[in-house]
Design an enzyme around this catalytic site. Structure first.
Site, PDB file in Angstrom:
ATOM      1  N   CYS A 120       0.822  -1.216   0.000  1.00  0.00           N
ATOM      2  CA  CYS A 120       0.000   0.000   0.000  1.00  0.00           C
ATOM      3  C   CYS A 120       0.857   1.267   0.000  1.00  0.00           C
ATOM      4  O   CYS A 120       0.322   2.368  -0.162  1.00  0.00           O
ATOM      5  CB  CYS A 120      -0.936  -0.001   1.198  1.00  0.00           C
ATOM      6  SG  CYS A 120      -2.046  -1.409   1.212  1.00  0.00           S
TER       7      CYS A 120
ATOM      8  N   HIS B  43      -2.326   6.980   3.904  1.00  0.00           N
ATOM      9  CA  HIS B  43      -2.926   5.767   3.336  1.00  0.00           C
ATOM     10  C   HIS B  43      -4.221   5.461   4.078  1.00  0.00           C
ATOM     11  O   HIS B  43      -4.268   5.523   5.306  1.00  0.00           O
ATOM     12  CB  HIS B  43      -1.924   4.607   3.490  1.00  0.00           C
ATOM     13  CG  HIS B  43      -2.490   3.270   3.154  1.00  0.00           C
ATOM     14  ND1 HIS B  43      -3.239   3.036   2.026  1.00  0.00           N
ATOM     15  CD2 HIS B  43      -2.428   2.072   3.811  1.00  0.00           C
ATOM     16  CE1 HIS B  43      -3.601   1.766   2.005  1.00  0.00           C
ATOM     17  NE2 HIS B  43      -3.123   1.168   3.066  1.00  0.00           N
TER      18      HIS B  43
ATOM     19  N   ASN C 258     -10.009   0.129   2.087  1.00  0.00           N
ATOM     20  CA  ASN C 258      -8.590   0.167   1.737  1.00  0.00           C
ATOM     21  C   ASN C 258      -8.419  -0.345   0.303  1.00  0.00           C
ATOM     22  O   ASN C 258      -8.529  -1.546   0.057  1.00  0.00           O
ATOM     23  CB  ASN C 258      -7.816  -0.710   2.729  1.00  0.00           C
ATOM     24  CG  ASN C 258      -6.325  -0.767   2.425  1.00  0.00           C
ATOM     25  OD1 ASN C 258      -5.859  -0.266   1.406  1.00  0.00           O
ATOM     26  ND2 ASN C 258      -5.583  -1.401   3.304  1.00  0.00           N
TER      27      ASN C 258
HETATM   28  N1  ACO Z   1     -16.318  -8.807  12.568  1.00  0.00           N
HETATM   29  C1  ACO Z   1     -16.486  -9.161  13.854  1.00  0.00           C
HETATM   30  N2  ACO Z   1     -15.468  -9.577  14.626  1.00  0.00           N
HETATM   31  C2  ACO Z   1     -14.247  -9.662  14.073  1.00  0.00           C
HETATM   32  C3  ACO Z   1     -14.023  -9.320  12.735  1.00  0.00           C
HETATM   33  C4  ACO Z   1     -15.122  -8.885  11.972  1.00  0.00           C
HETATM   34  N3  ACO Z   1     -15.003  -8.519  10.675  1.00  0.00           N
HETATM   35  N4  ACO Z   1     -12.707  -9.488  12.465  1.00  0.00           N
HETATM   36  C5  ACO Z   1     -12.130  -9.918  13.595  1.00  0.00           C
HETATM   37  N5  ACO Z   1     -13.050 -10.027  14.568  1.00  0.00           N
HETATM   38  C6  ACO Z   1     -12.852 -10.461  15.948  1.00  0.00           C
HETATM   39  C7  ACO Z   1     -11.592 -11.262  16.125  1.00  0.00           C
HETATM   40  O1  ACO Z   1     -11.813 -12.623  15.793  1.00  0.00           O
HETATM   41  C8  ACO Z   1     -11.297 -11.049  17.572  1.00  0.00           C
HETATM   42  O2  ACO Z   1     -12.091 -11.907  18.332  1.00  0.00           O
HETATM   43  P1  ACO Z   1     -11.467 -12.682  19.612  1.00  0.00           P
HETATM   44  O3  ACO Z   1     -11.073 -11.578  20.549  1.00  0.00           O
HETATM   45  O4  ACO Z   1     -12.585 -13.513  20.063  1.00  0.00           O
HETATM   46  O5  ACO Z   1     -10.299 -13.459  19.073  1.00  0.00           O
HETATM   47  C9  ACO Z   1     -11.779  -9.642  17.847  1.00  0.00           C
HETATM   48  O6  ACO Z   1     -12.653  -9.308  16.764  1.00  0.00           O
HETATM   49  C10 ACO Z   1     -10.659  -8.620  17.924  1.00  0.00           C
HETATM   50  O7  ACO Z   1      -9.780  -8.833  16.824  1.00  0.00           O
HETATM   51  P2  ACO Z   1      -8.478  -7.960  16.637  1.00  0.00           P
HETATM   52  O8  ACO Z   1      -7.716  -8.526  15.459  1.00  0.00           O
HETATM   53  O9  ACO Z   1      -7.767  -7.784  17.925  1.00  0.00           O
HETATM   54  O10 ACO Z   1      -9.132  -6.575  16.245  1.00  0.00           O
HETATM   55  P3  ACO Z   1      -8.390  -5.220  16.024  1.00  0.00           P
HETATM   56  O11 ACO Z   1      -8.943  -4.207  16.931  1.00  0.00           O
HETATM   57  O12 ACO Z   1      -6.905  -5.393  15.965  1.00  0.00           O
HETATM   58  O13 ACO Z   1      -8.884  -4.833  14.556  1.00  0.00           O
HETATM   59  C11 ACO Z   1      -8.070  -4.850  12.307  1.00  0.00           C
HETATM   60  C12 ACO Z   1      -8.562  -5.690  13.474  1.00  0.00           C
HETATM   61  C13 ACO Z   1      -9.207  -3.928  11.891  1.00  0.00           C
HETATM   62  C14 ACO Z   1      -7.719  -5.792  11.161  1.00  0.00           C
HETATM   63  C15 ACO Z   1      -6.862  -4.023  12.747  1.00  0.00           C
HETATM   64  O14 ACO Z   1      -5.930  -4.859  13.380  1.00  0.00           O
HETATM   65  C16 ACO Z   1      -6.190  -3.336  11.581  1.00  0.00           C
HETATM   66  O15 ACO Z   1      -6.764  -2.483  10.954  1.00  0.00           O
HETATM   67  N6  ACO Z   1      -4.925  -3.661  11.341  1.00  0.00           N
HETATM   68  C17 ACO Z   1      -4.171  -3.021  10.272  1.00  0.00           C
HETATM   69  C18 ACO Z   1      -4.480  -3.654   8.962  1.00  0.00           C
HETATM   70  C19 ACO Z   1      -4.033  -2.755   7.842  1.00  0.00           C
HETATM   71  O16 ACO Z   1      -4.127  -1.565   7.937  1.00  0.00           O
HETATM   72  N7  ACO Z   1      -3.533  -3.293   6.750  1.00  0.00           N
HETATM   73  C20 ACO Z   1      -3.093  -2.393   5.692  1.00  0.00           C
HETATM   74  C21 ACO Z   1      -2.078  -2.903   4.883  1.00  0.00           C
HETATM   75  S1  ACO Z   1      -2.798  -3.983   3.763  1.00  0.00           S
HETATM   76  C22 ACO Z   1      -1.836  -4.067   2.338  1.00  0.00           C
HETATM   77  O17 ACO Z   1      -0.771  -3.581   2.201  1.00  0.00           O
HETATM   78  C23 ACO Z   1      -2.418  -4.888   1.196  1.00  0.00           C
END
Ligand code: ACO
Length: 330
Positions: free
Chosen positions: A117, A257, A287
């Protein structure tokens, strides 16, 4: 670190988003998720998804034409096309030559640039060197991605995050003191496994087994990427601001981004940039990977948020894990 490149800048911007809107309510019917979770964790309310017969270069084509029209250049004027993407139409050939053919840009060389990205900041930086050195005068830098084709629509931890889109800019020489003032291209390759499509490349060619194991889809360690992003964004932003001899207070518009609203807000807070000076459209497009920054820039310009002389700060991060920053005097 590249200090005060000068002499190269953006002449025209364009964008294209597919018509199909995929809302959080629809996702609730596809995987175990809900609107409240998606909005509170990511800020995303809807994203655009390409039609079944559209390819990445199909998205890039109208964005490129719009950027060229706004820059006042024709396909024959183009010396070079840099196509920043993670998901070209085919593994071979690259998307750049395909777009060159579709545009009829017969004089232009073309290649793809793959840097997750952060790719668009990498692409603008490469273009700026050719333009600043007057090696090539008219360069089209495209950021286009179609991650809807590589996300696992059964994996709620990734499929809610991404959308498709394309943005483009024409980079040309500009008077000294304007245009791209500084950039930094960085990465931490020890984290290469944090965002990965495990199969389909040279290390694990596609087989029935890899497809059955869903290894041709994108996998991401979201928590680790989040942690990486908040520190990397602040670090690289401070580096490019220092290199351009300006401060965060001087920034008229911060264009990060668009991956996650929490990462954007966190970065802005750490830099002391109020949200009124931050471009945000992740709520509407999700994204779109290498496309987020040119799409956001094009929208900002359409909204009258980019005025001549404004200082613009770009920051990106993504698969690699790469990260990058740039300061532009508009
Ligand atoms: N709906 C409901 N619950 C969900 C979902 C969903 N879509 N996805 C995950 N959960 C659950 C998980 O299973 C977890 O449950 P658990 O606690 O029972 O295990 C809980 O929600 C919390 O999950 P986390 O992964 O801790 O959630 P977090 O607050 O970290 O948010 C997210 C996840 C949104 C993916 C975040 O970590 C994030 O944005 N990370 C950065 C990703 C990014 O920006 N990538 C960009 C680069 S991509 C590229 O270059 C192609």
């Amino acid at each position: 670190m590249h200090k005060r490149v000068g002499g190269a800048g953006i002449w025209g911007l364009g964008r294209y988003l597919p018509e199909r809107v995929l809302t959080n309510a629809e996702l609730e019917r596809m995987v175990e998720t809900n609107d409240e979770w998606i909005v509170s964790r990511t800020g995303i309310r809807e994203r655009r998804i390409a039609a079944g017969d559209q390819t990445t270069t199909d998205l890039a084509l109208p964005a490129s034409r719009q950027a060229m029209e706004r820059a006042g250049v024709t396909p024959e004027d183009l010396d070079l096309i840099i196509f920043c993407t993670n998901n070209p139409d085919t593994v071979i050939p690259a998307a750049g030559p395909v777009l060159q053919g579709k545009l009829g840009a017969t004089r232009a060389g073309a290649f793809d640039l793959v840097a997750g990205c952060s790719g668009y900041i990498y692409g603008l930086s490469v273009a700026s060197q050719f333009a600043a050195s007057r090696t090539y005068l008219t360069i089209l830098v495209v950021g286009a991605d179609m991650l809807s084709r590589v996300v696992d629509w059964q994996d709620r931890t990734t499929c809610v995050l991404f959308g498709d889109g394309a943005g483009a800019a024409v980079v040309r020489p500009v008077p000294d003191g304007r245009g791209i003032l500084s950039f930094r291209l960085a990465c931490d390759g020890t984290k290469a496994g944090e965002i990965i499509v495990p199969a389909g490349g040279a290390s694990r060619p596609a087989t029935h087994g890899t497809v059955d194991a869903r290894e041709h889809y994108l996998r991401m360690n979201g928590r680790e990427v989040f942690r990486f992003a908040v520190t990397a964004c602040e670090k690289v932003a401070r580096e490019v601001l220092d290199a351009a001899a300006v401060s965060a207070e001087d920034v008229a518009l911060f264009v990060p981004h668009q991956a996650n609203l929490r990462i954007i807000e966190n970065s802005a807070r750490r830099l002391g940039i109020g949200m009124d000076r931050v471009m945000v459209n992740v709520d509407r497009y999700g994204n779109s990977s290498a496309a987020t920054i040119p799409v956001a820039l094009a929208e900002a310009e359409e909204q009258g948020r980019l005025k001549q002389g404004d200082l613009v700060l770009l920051v990106g991060f993504g698969a690699g894990l790469t990260y990058a920053g740039m300061v532009i005097r508009w």
